[in-house]
Design a protein around this motif. Structure first.
Motif, mmCIF file in Angstrom:
data_model
loop_
_atom_site.group_PDB
_atom_site.id
_atom_site.type_symbol
_atom_site.label_atom_id
_atom_site.label_comp_id
_atom_site.label_asym_id
_atom_site.label_seq_id
_atom_site.Cartn_x
_atom_site.Cartn_y
_atom_site.Cartn_z
ATOM 1 N N GLU A 390 0.861 -1.241 0.092
ATOM 2 C CA GLU A 390 -0.109 -0.124 -0.138
ATOM 3 C C GLU A 390 0.873 1.395 -0.094
ATOM 4 O O GLU A 390 1.951 1.113 0.656
ATOM 5 C CB GLU A 390 -1.167 0.150 1.010
ATOM 6 C CG GLU A 390 -2.174 -1.184 1.310
ATOM 7 C CD GLU A 390 -2.816 -1.120 2.564
ATOM 8 O OE1 GLU A 390 -2.643 -0.076 3.015
ATOM 9 O OE2 GLU A 390 -3.899 -1.893 2.393
ATOM 10 N N LEU A 391 0.459 2.238 -0.830
ATOM 11 C CA LEU A 391 1.181 3.594 -0.816
ATOM 12 C C LEU A 391 0.473 4.641 -0.464
ATOM 13 O O LEU A 391 -0.813 4.698 -0.973
ATOM 14 C CB LEU A 391 1.664 3.716 -2.469
ATOM 15 C CG LEU A 391 2.186 5.019 -2.970
ATOM 16 C CD1 LEU A 391 3.429 5.340 -1.869
ATOM 17 C CD2 LEU A 391 2.432 5.094 -4.171
ATOM 18 N N SER A 392 0.852 5.547 0.217
ATOM 19 C CA SER A 392 0.111 6.907 0.641
ATOM 20 C C SER A 392 1.163 8.070 0.467
ATOM 21 O O SER A 392 2.264 7.907 1.109
ATOM 22 C CB SER A 392 -0.376 6.771 2.009
ATOM 23 O OG SER A 392 -0.792 8.047 2.564
ATOM 24 N N ALA A 393 0.925 8.703 -0.366
ATOM 25 C CA ALA A 393 1.874 10.061 -0.437
ATOM 26 C C ALA A 393 1.178 11.216 -0.516
ATOM 27 O O ALA A 393 0.105 11.456 -0.995
ATOM 28 C CB ALA A 393 2.551 10.063 -2.084
ATOM 29 N N ARG A 394 1.896 12.301 0.344
ATOM 30 C CA ARG A 394 1.272 13.672 0.253
ATOM 31 C C ARG A 394 2.634 14.658 0.076
ATOM 32 O O ARG A 394 3.198 14.694 0.793
ATOM 33 C CB ARG A 394 0.866 13.922 1.688
ATOM 34 C CG ARG A 394 -0.327 13.034 2.204
ATOM 35 C CD ARG A 394 -1.594 13.281 1.328
ATOM 36 N NE ARG A 394 -2.662 12.535 1.899
ATOM 37 C CZ ARG A 394 -2.895 11.446 1.396
ATOM 38 N NH1 ARG A 394 -2.333 10.915 0.311
ATOM 39 N NH2 ARG A 394 -3.806 10.537 1.831
ATOM 40 N N ILE A 395 2.486 15.314 -1.072
ATOM 41 C CA ILE A 395 3.352 16.234 -1.667
ATOM 42 C C ILE A 395 2.733 17.788 -1.650
ATOM 43 O O ILE A 395 1.804 17.851 -2.444
ATOM 44 C CB ILE A 395 3.717 15.739 -2.962
ATOM 45 C CG1 ILE A 395 4.091 14.321 -3.060
ATOM 46 C CG2 ILE A 395 4.821 16.553 -3.620
ATOM 47 C CD1 ILE A 395 4.532 13.798 -4.309
ATOM 48 N N ARG A 396 3.399 18.430 -0.846
ATOM 49 C CA ARG A 396 2.891 19.851 -0.511
ATOM 50 C C ARG A 396 3.048 20.544 -1.967
ATOM 51 O O ARG A 396 2.344 21.450 -2.345
ATOM 52 C CB ARG A 396 3.649 20.386 0.413
ATOM 53 C CG ARG A 396 2.844 21.592 0.809
ATOM 54 C CD ARG A 396 3.577 22.432 2.077
ATOM 55 N NE ARG A 396 3.764 21.540 3.192
ATOM 56 C CZ ARG A 396 4.521 21.784 4.395
ATOM 57 N NH1 ARG A 396 5.061 22.870 4.460
ATOM 58 N NH2 ARG A 396 4.203 21.144 5.372
ATOM 59 N N THR A 397 4.179 20.651 -2.640
ATOM 60 C CA THR A 397 4.546 21.337 -3.837
ATOM 61 C C THR A 397 5.024 20.525 -4.981
ATOM 62 O O THR A 397 5.915 19.543 -4.412
ATOM 63 C CB THR A 397 5.308 22.502 -3.510
ATOM 64 O OG1 THR A 397 5.095 23.071 -2.226
ATOM 65 C CG2 THR A 397 5.737 23.445 -4.531
ATOM 66 N N LEU A 398 4.569 20.627 -6.080
ATOM 67 C CA LEU A 398 5.000 20.016 -7.208
ATOM 68 C C LEU A 398 5.045 21.065 -8.382
ATOM 69 O O LEU A 398 4.210 21.478 -8.953
ATOM 70 C CB LEU A 398 3.749 19.045 -7.721
ATOM 71 C CG LEU A 398 4.195 18.150 -8.879
ATOM 72 C CD1 LEU A 398 5.559 17.398 -8.846
ATOM 73 C CD2 LEU A 398 3.122 17.343 -9.432
ATOM 74 N N GLU A 399 6.487 21.331 -8.670
ATOM 75 C CA GLU A 399 6.872 22.048 -9.554
ATOM 76 C C GLU A 399 7.039 21.552 -10.912
ATOM 77 O O GLU A 399 8.212 20.362 -10.918
ATOM 78 C CB GLU A 399 8.183 22.839 -9.322
ATOM 79 C CG GLU A 399 8.037 23.574 -7.962
ATOM 80 C CD GLU A 399 9.163 24.492 -7.461
ATOM 81 O OE1 GLU A 399 10.276 24.263 -8.166
ATOM 82 O OE2 GLU A 399 9.150 25.441 -6.825
ATOM 83 N N LEU A 400 6.383 21.867 -12.023
ATOM 84 C CA LEU A 400 6.662 21.052 -13.380
ATOM 85 C C LEU A 400 7.399 21.870 -14.312
ATOM 86 O O LEU A 400 7.503 21.566 -15.470
ATOM 87 C CB LEU A 400 5.087 21.151 -13.699
ATOM 88 C CG LEU A 400 4.362 20.064 -13.112
ATOM 89 C CD1 LEU A 400 2.824 20.038 -13.774
ATOM 90 C CD2 LEU A 400 4.705 18.559 -12.805
ATOM 91 N N GLY A 401 8.322 22.886 -13.959
ATOM 92 C CA GLY A 401 9.081 23.561 -14.744
ATOM 93 C C GLY A 401 8.298 24.669 -15.635
ATOM 94 O O GLY A 401 6.976 24.691 -15.560
ATOM 95 N N ASP A 402 9.103 25.845 -15.754
ATOM 96 C CA ASP A 402 8.590 26.995 -16.766
ATOM 97 C C ASP A 402 7.399 27.912 -15.931
ATOM 98 O O ASP A 402 6.364 28.274 -16.355
ATOM 99 C CB ASP A 402 7.912 26.734 -18.177
ATOM 100 C CG ASP A 402 9.054 25.988 -18.912
ATOM 101 O OD1 ASP A 402 10.226 26.569 -18.961
ATOM 102 O OD2 ASP A 402 8.543 25.081 -19.704
ATOM 103 N N GLY A 403 7.660 27.631 -14.591
ATOM 104 C CA GLY A 403 6.720 28.510 -13.565
ATOM 105 C C GLY A 403 5.661 27.706 -13.379
ATOM 106 O O GLY A 403 4.824 28.310 -12.522
#
Length: 606
Positions: A390-403
């Motif tokens: 089982e996987l549980s993930a919490r990512i507060r900030t995800l930057e995808l590039g170019d702002g």
């Protein structure tokens, strides 16, 4: 009468001559035997060796005197418990004494040993043998050049260097091997109960120490100590280890990340290691990086019950895992984070049962143009044998590039081989939300079909992410995007987006040249927006837009309708004359007028 004197027998002189002749003959024979003593002794010894366990014996260059015996060459074959052994000794010299009879030392110029190692199941010579420890009767042996070759099912093991073997006080044997790159010293008690093995590099720096005690007694012990990086580097390079058993890139990562950490392994047993208790720890200064406790059984069959824990920085754990990661993931960079893991497994011939928990906290990871910040991930594997997790993930900030960035990425999933149950996958982005619809997939059957749902996506932010300043707008859209996910590609077919509230669309074309359609698009106030999206794995995309609205400055604000086709290849979105078709005709047909004749356009303009 006087008696007549008796004369001595006439045969006495003849007897003296015969004795003289015999002595002369024996002397000549003795001289002949002495002159041929080496050849005769060599033949006698060769004949005697035929009644020994040695086979295919060869013997040459035998010489001896009252203190030393020498051989130019001595070779033989022998069936051992480990497999057939072929030995060739050259320039052998042994010092001996008659009172008391014994050999003081043996010097060998060159020794070649070739062993064809055969495991017990494949080696009938090993069956039924009961080796008992005892005092070795060997004298001190010095080998100037030892060529050791052991053929195993996992590859060849080789050693080329010098060797010494002899008795050292108090009542222990010492074996020393040196080849310029490494030195190995083994001290062995005469009764085989204790041993100390030390391995050092060519400069004498200690690599590892392996000690054993109490063999044959009620309590036995084994211990291994050394720096993990040094041990790993030695395992990677030593020719003593067969190729298939030699790790490759893993030791490099170990040496780079954990080279100064100390490895300690202890094994205790009260029945000759039929059943043992073991503990392994990896420490750096006073911090325990990893430790494991194990109960190991070899009788009646092999089994191990192991529990342990791990505490590393995320960057260290990532570098250690690199050799087993996909090629695209090896260039990722981990800036921060901590990993804590616990596990418990039971092994008997194969993995029977086990569980593991892994927690990653405050992870910062860069993967290409994307970056994850302040990430917390939990992985629970309740049954290692079944491959469930089982996987549980919490990512507060995800930057995808170019702002472009999203926040609060949430992922919850469960895996039951071969099915993946996606419970939740949601990302706040573009002022709204993207979410994968919950579904269950058979990941052994690729590609996978997923549906990405878009809710309240702010059109202004969405268009701004395209990095095309001529195009802007306001409003919001919802929609569904059917995705086909393959191993290394993604495809979108017939995705739809619909406006949820009125807005404006502004397209400032540098080439409108009075075109009515482009004039209307400069400030189109729409009340209806629909889009159909398609994206191919090769990067080609196609967007079909249906816009209904008006421009207050065009045709007195009369209602207009547009069908716009936008196509190209990412990432050059909207950079190659993306508006296709005669939109002036479509607009005028909506108004009820006939289109004017098109004006001549300069080359290269729409």
């Amino acid at each position: 009468m006087k008696p007549t004197p008796v004369s001595p027998p006439a045969s006495k002189p003849a007897k003296r001559y015969r004795w003289l002749f015999l002595l002369t003959l024996l002397s000549i024979l003795g001289v002949a035997v002495w002159s041929l003593r080496f050849q005769i002794s060599e033949r006698l010894l060769s004949r005697a060796l035929q009644f020994s366990p040695l086979a295919a014996t060869e013997l040459s260059g035998l010489q001896f005197d009252a203190e030393r015996v020498q051989l130019a060459r001595f070779g033989f074959a022998l069936e051992t418990a480990a497999g057939p052994l072929q030995v060739t000794l050259e320039n052998v010299a042994a010092d001996y004494r008659l009172e008391p009879l014994g050999v003081d030392a043996v010097d060998i110029g060159r020794a070649t040993l070739k062993l064809d190692y055969r495991p017990a199941a494949d080696n009938p010579a090993k069956a039924g043998e009961d080796a008992k420890p005892g005092r070795l009767p060997l004298p001190p042996v010095r080998i100037a050049q030892l060529d050791l070759q052991i053929a195993t099912p996992w590859g060849d093991s080789n050693f080329n260097g010098s060797a010494q073997f002899g008795l050292t006080p108090p009542a222990a044997y010492r074996l020393n091997l040196e080849d310029g790159r490494q030195s190995l010293t083994l001290d062995l008690a005469a009764n085989m109960s204790n041993f100390d093995l030390a391995l050092a590099d060519g400069n004498g720096a200690r690599i590892l120490a392996l000690d054993g005690s109490g063999f044959g007694a009620d309590t036995s012990k084994l211990s291994l100590r050394g720096k993990l990086g040094d041990i790993a580097a030695w395992l990677e390079s030593t020719p003593l280890l067969p190729a298939k058993l030699r790790p490759t890139s893993a030791p490099t990562a170990l040496a780079a990340q954990l080279g100064n950490s100390q490895l300690n392994l202890e094994l205790h047993s009260s029945d000759g290691f039929g059943h043992s208790q073991g503990r392994l720890s990896l420490t750096r200064e006073k911090d325990i990086l990893a430790e494991a406790n194990a109960a190991i059984s070899l009788q009646p069959q092999s089994a191990a019950d192991i529990s342990g824990r791990l505490a590393l920085t995320a960057s260290e754990a990532f570098d250690l895992a690199k050799p087993w990661l996909p090629e695209t993931a090896r260039n990722w960079n981990v800036a921060s984070g901590q990993i804590a893991a616990t596990w418990q497994i039971y092994w008997q011939a194969q993995l029977k049962r086990g569980k593991a928990d892994i927690d990653v906290s405050d992870l910062a990871l860069t993967a290409g143009a994307a970056r994850l910040l302040h990430s917390n991930i939990h992985v629970a594997v309740p049954d290692l044998g079944a491959g469930n997790g089982e996987l549980s993930a919490r990512i507060r900030t995800l930057e995808l590039g170019d702002g472009l960035s999203g926040r609060d990425l949430e992922i919850d999933a469960a895996y039951r081989e071969p099915q993946l149950n996606l419970k939740r996958a949601r990302l706040a982005i573009f002022g709204g939300e993207l979410e994968l619809a919950p579904a269950t997939f058979d990941i052994s059957q690729m590609p996978l079909a997923l549906t990405l749902q878009a809710r309240q996506i702010d059109l202004a932010q969405l268009l701004a992410s395209l990095d095309y300043p001529q195009l802007s707008g306001t409003g919001s859209v919802d929609g569904e995007l059917p995705l086909t996910l393959a191993t290394d590609s993604i495809e979108l077919q017939n995705g739809t987006l619909s406006g949820t509230r009125p807005g404006t669309l502004r397209y400032l074309s540098p080439a409108d040249d009075g075109n009515l359609a482009f004039q209307a698009l400069r400030n189109l106030v729409y009340h209806r927006l629909q889009a159909q999206l398609n994206y191919q794995p090769n990067g080609d995309y196609r967007i079909g837009l249906r816009l209904e609205g008006h421009n207050p400055e065009v045709l007195s604000g009369h209602p207009l309708a547009f069908n716009l086709n936008i196509s190209g290849q990412l990432p050059e979105l909207l950079r190659r004359g993306l508006v296709a078709g005669n939109f002036e005709r479509a607009i005028l047909e909506e108004v009820g007028q006939q289109p004017a004749q098109p004006k001549a356009q300069p080359a290269g303009k729409p």
